[in-house]
Design a protein around this motif. Structure first.
Motif, PDB file in Angstrom:
ATOM      1  N   PHE A  48     -26.160   7.794 140.267  1.00 13.40           N
ATOM      2  CA  PHE A  48     -27.156   8.762 139.784  1.00 13.40           C
ATOM      3  C   PHE A  48     -28.490   8.543 140.499  1.00 13.40           C
ATOM      4  CE2 PHE A  48     -29.020  11.435 136.461  1.00 13.40           C
ATOM      5  CZ  PHE A  48     -30.296  10.930 136.266  1.00 13.40           C
ATOM      6  N   LEU A  49     -28.960   7.304 140.508  1.00 18.21           N
ATOM      7  CA  LEU A  49     -30.254   7.002 141.108  1.00 18.21           C
ATOM      8  C   LEU A  49     -30.187   7.093 142.632  1.00 18.21           C
ATOM      9  CD1 LEU A  49     -31.235   3.981 138.829  1.00 18.21           C
ATOM     10  CD2 LEU A  49     -32.248   6.266 138.807  1.00 18.21           C
ATOM     11  N   LEU A  50     -29.111   6.574 143.220  1.00 14.43           N
ATOM     12  CA  LEU A  50     -29.021   6.546 144.678  1.00 14.43           C
ATOM     13  C   LEU A  50     -28.965   7.942 145.260  1.00 14.43           C
ATOM     14  CD1 LEU A  50     -28.666   5.060 147.367  1.00 14.43           C
ATOM     15  CD2 LEU A  50     -26.205   5.013 146.922  1.00 14.43           C
ATOM     16  N   GLU A  51     -28.111   8.809 144.704  1.00 13.88           N
ATOM     17  CA  GLU A  51     -27.969  10.139 145.291  1.00 13.88           C
ATOM     18  C   GLU A  51     -29.224  10.978 145.078  1.00 13.88           C
ATOM     19  OE1 GLU A  51     -24.352  12.224 144.643  1.00 13.88           O
ATOM     20  OE2 GLU A  51     -23.142  10.638 145.556  1.00 13.88           O
ATOM     21  N   ALA A  52     -29.914  10.774 143.953  1.00 11.90           N
ATOM     22  CA  ALA A  52     -31.186  11.463 143.760  1.00 11.90           C
ATOM     23  C   ALA A  52     -32.204  11.008 144.801  1.00 11.90           C
ATOM     24  CB  ALA A  52     -31.716  11.205 142.350  1.00 11.90           C
ATOM     25  N   ALA A  53     -32.282   9.693 144.985  1.00 13.09           N
ATOM     26  CA  ALA A  53     -33.225   9.165 145.974  1.00 13.09           C
ATOM     27  C   ALA A  53     -32.867   9.630 147.386  1.00 13.09           C
ATOM     28  CB  ALA A  53     -33.250   7.644 145.910  1.00 13.09           C
ATOM     29  N   LEU A  54     -31.585   9.620 147.711  1.00 10.98           N
ATOM     30  CA  LEU A  54     -31.161  10.088 149.030  1.00 10.98           C
ATOM     31  C   LEU A  54     -31.584  11.534 149.246  1.00 10.98           C
ATOM     32  CD1 LEU A  54     -27.612   8.477 149.196  1.00 10.98           C
ATOM     33  CD2 LEU A  54     -29.477   8.046 150.789  1.00 10.98           C
ATOM     34  N   GLY A  55     -31.407  12.356 148.218  1.00 11.90           N
ATOM     35  CA  GLY A  55     -31.821  13.755 148.346  1.00 11.90           C
ATOM     36  C   GLY A  55     -33.302  13.868 148.630  1.00 11.90           C
ATOM     37  N   GLY A  56     -34.116  13.221 147.788  1.00 17.03           N
ATOM     38  CA  GLY A  56     -35.557  13.351 147.925  1.00 17.03           C
ATOM     39  C   GLY A  56     -36.093  12.777 149.224  1.00 17.03           C
ATOM     40  N   PHE A  57     -35.694  11.559 149.559  1.00 21.63           N
ATOM     41  CA  PHE A  57     -36.254  10.886 150.724  1.00 21.63           C
ATOM     42  C   PHE A  57     -35.763  11.474 152.037  1.00 21.63           C
ATOM     43  CE2 PHE A  57     -38.830   7.325 149.254  1.00 21.63           C
ATOM     44  CZ  PHE A  57     -38.500   7.249 147.917  1.00 21.63           C
ATOM     45  N   LEU A  58     -34.500  11.901 152.104  1.00 20.37           N
ATOM     46  CA  LEU A  58     -34.012  12.483 153.364  1.00 20.37           C
ATOM     47  C   LEU A  58     -34.613  13.852 153.599  1.00 20.37           C
ATOM     48  CD1 LEU A  58     -30.250  11.409 153.381  1.00 20.37           C
ATOM     49  CD2 LEU A  58     -32.061  10.610 154.904  1.00 20.37           C
ATOM     50  N   ILE A  59     -34.746  14.663 152.570  1.00 21.88           N
ATOM     51  CA  ILE A  59     -35.344  15.989 152.773  1.00 21.88           C
ATOM     52  C   ILE A  59     -36.756  15.850 153.317  1.00 21.88           C
ATOM     53  CG2 ILE A  59     -36.223  18.040 151.575  1.00 21.88           C
ATOM     54  CD1 ILE A  59     -33.766  17.847 149.733  1.00 21.88           C
ATOM     55  N   LEU A  60     -37.529  14.918 152.753  1.00 19.78           N
ATOM     56  CA  LEU A  60     -38.917  14.776 153.187  1.00 19.78           C
ATOM     57  C   LEU A  60     -39.070  13.887 154.412  1.00 19.78           C
ATOM     58  CD1 LEU A  60     -40.848  14.595 149.798  1.00 19.78           C
ATOM     59  CD2 LEU A  60     -40.370  16.551 151.255  1.00 19.78           C
TER      60      LEU A  60
END
Lengths: 135, 182
Positions: B93-105
Motif C-alpha cells: 500500500f505504502l510502496l506503490e503509493a510512494a512509487l506513483g507520487g515520486f515517479l510522476i514528479l
C-alpha cells in the motif's frame, strides 16, 4: 526562492488546484465526507472535502511561490503530508474524511514531498545563474 | 570558432540535442510508470487487503503459489509473505503509493526507479503464468523501470532537474545522498 524552484512550486500548486477541481466535478452529489470518494478519471479518489482541501493547499502553494515565501510553501507541503497521513489512517474504513485511497495517497505524498524538497533546497548564489548542465 | 558540420562545437551541440531527446524519452517512461503505479494502488484496500474473502491483494499474492513462476519467490511467499500478510499488505500500500507520487514528479528518481524494479519483479513473479495475463506487459514494465533507473529519468521534466544543481551546492550529508539517489 528563485528561478526553477519557484516555477516548480507554482506547477505543483497548479497541479493541486486542478486535482481538487476535478475532484469537485466527479464528487458532486456525494456527501461532503463520503468514505469512498469518487474517482477522477482512472486515477485518485476524492470526496467534496478532499477536493476542497486539494484546492486550498494548491492555492497556498501558488501564493507562496508567487510571493517567493518559502515558509508559505512549507505550510502547503505540511498540509499535503497531513492529508497523506489521513489517508493512511482512515482509507478503507469509516470514517474516511477525505474519501481517498492509496491512489490519493500517491497524489498527496508526491505533492507534499515535492513542495517540501523545493522549500528547503539551498538557494543558488545568483538568482540568474543557470542550472548546471548535468541533465 | 567554427560551427560548420563536423566541427567540435557542432558535434557538441548535436550531442547535447541527442542527450536532451533521450532525457525526455526517459521522462515519458518515468511518468507512465508512475501513473501506472498510482492507478493500480487504488485496489489495495486496508486494513485487510482482501484476506477475509480471498480477494484483492491477498488473491494476487496467492497467485505466486497457484501459478508459480520462480520457485524461490513462491517459497518466499508461502513461508514469509502470507503468514505475515498484514505487514506486507501495508508495505505494498505504502510502496506503490510512494512509487506513483515520486515517479510522476521525478523526485529521487534513481531510488524510486530501483524500488519500482523490485516491485515490478515481485508482481511479475506472481502473475505472469496466470491464465489470461499477457506476460510481456510485465516484462516491458520492468524493462522501462530499469531504463528510468539507469538513465536517471528525473533529470528532464522532473524535480530532480530543478533540485540537483542546488543539492550540489551543499556539503550536507542529505544533499550528497540526494544527489546519488537522483
Amino acid at each position: 526562492m528563485n528561478g526553477g524552484i519557484r516555477t516548480a512550486a507554482l506547477v505543483l500548486g497548479v497541479l493541486g488546484v486542478l486535482s481538487g477541481a476535478a475532484g469537485f466535478a466527479v464528487s458532486a452529489g456525494q456527501p461532503f465526507t463520503a468514505a469512498e470518494g469518487a474517482r477522477v478519471g482512472e486515477l485518485f479518489h476524492l470526496n467534496p472535502l478532499g477536493s476542497l482541501v486539494s484546492v486550498v493547499l494548491g492555492l497556498v502553494a501558488i501564493a507562496g511561490a508567487a510571493a517567493r515565501l518559502r515558509v508559505v510553501v512549507l505550510v502547503a507541503a505540511a498540509g499535503w503530508l497531513l492529508a497523506a497521513l489521513q489517508v493512511v489512517l482512515q482509507s478503507g474504513r469509516e470514517p474516511n474524511l477525505l474519501g481517498g485511497t492509496a491512489s490519493t495517497l500517491a497524489l498527496f505524498l508526491g505533492l507534499g514531498a515535492g513542495l517540501l524538497a523545493l522549500a528547503v533546497a539551498p538557494e543558488t548564489p545568483d538568482a540568474a545563474a543557470p542550472a548546471t548542465a548535468d541533465t | 570558432m567554427s560551427t560548420t558540420i563536423g566541427s567540435a562545437p557542432a558535434r557538441a551541440a548535436e550531442g547535447g540535442r541527442e542527450a536532451a531527446a533521450a532525457g525526455y524519452g526517459l521522462a515519458v517512461l518515468r511518468i507512465v510508470a508512475g501513473v501506472t503505479f498510482l492507478h493500480e494502488a487504488a485496489w489495495k484496500i486496508p486494513p485487510a487487503f482482501g484476506q477475509p474473502d480471498g480477494s484483492g491483494l491477498w488473491e494476487w499474492a496467492n497467485f505466486a503459489i497457484e501459478h508459480p513462476v520462480f520457485p524461490p519467490y513462491t517459497a518466499l511467499v508461502e513461508a514469509v509473505v502470507l503468514p505475515l500478510f498484514p505487514f506486507f499488505g501495508w508495505a505494498v500500500f505504502l510502496l506503490e503509493a510512494a512509487l506513483g507520487g515520486f515517479l510522476i514528479l521525478g523526485l529521487l528518481t534513481r531510488l524510486w526507479g530501483a524500488l519500482g524494479v523490485v516491485q515490478s519483479l515481485a508482481i511479475a513473479f506472481s502473475v505472469v503464468n496466470v491464465p489470461g495475463e499477457w506476460a510481456y506487459a510485465y516484462y516491458l514494465f520492468t524493462a522501462g523501470l530499469i531504463a528510468v533507473t539507469l538513465g536517471a529519468g528525473g533529470r528532464r521534466l522532473g524535480l530532480d532537474q530543478v533540485l540537483r544543481p542546488r543539492w550540489s551546492l551543499s556539503d550536507a550529508p542529505l544533499a550528497r545522498l540526494a544527489l546519488r539517489l537522483s
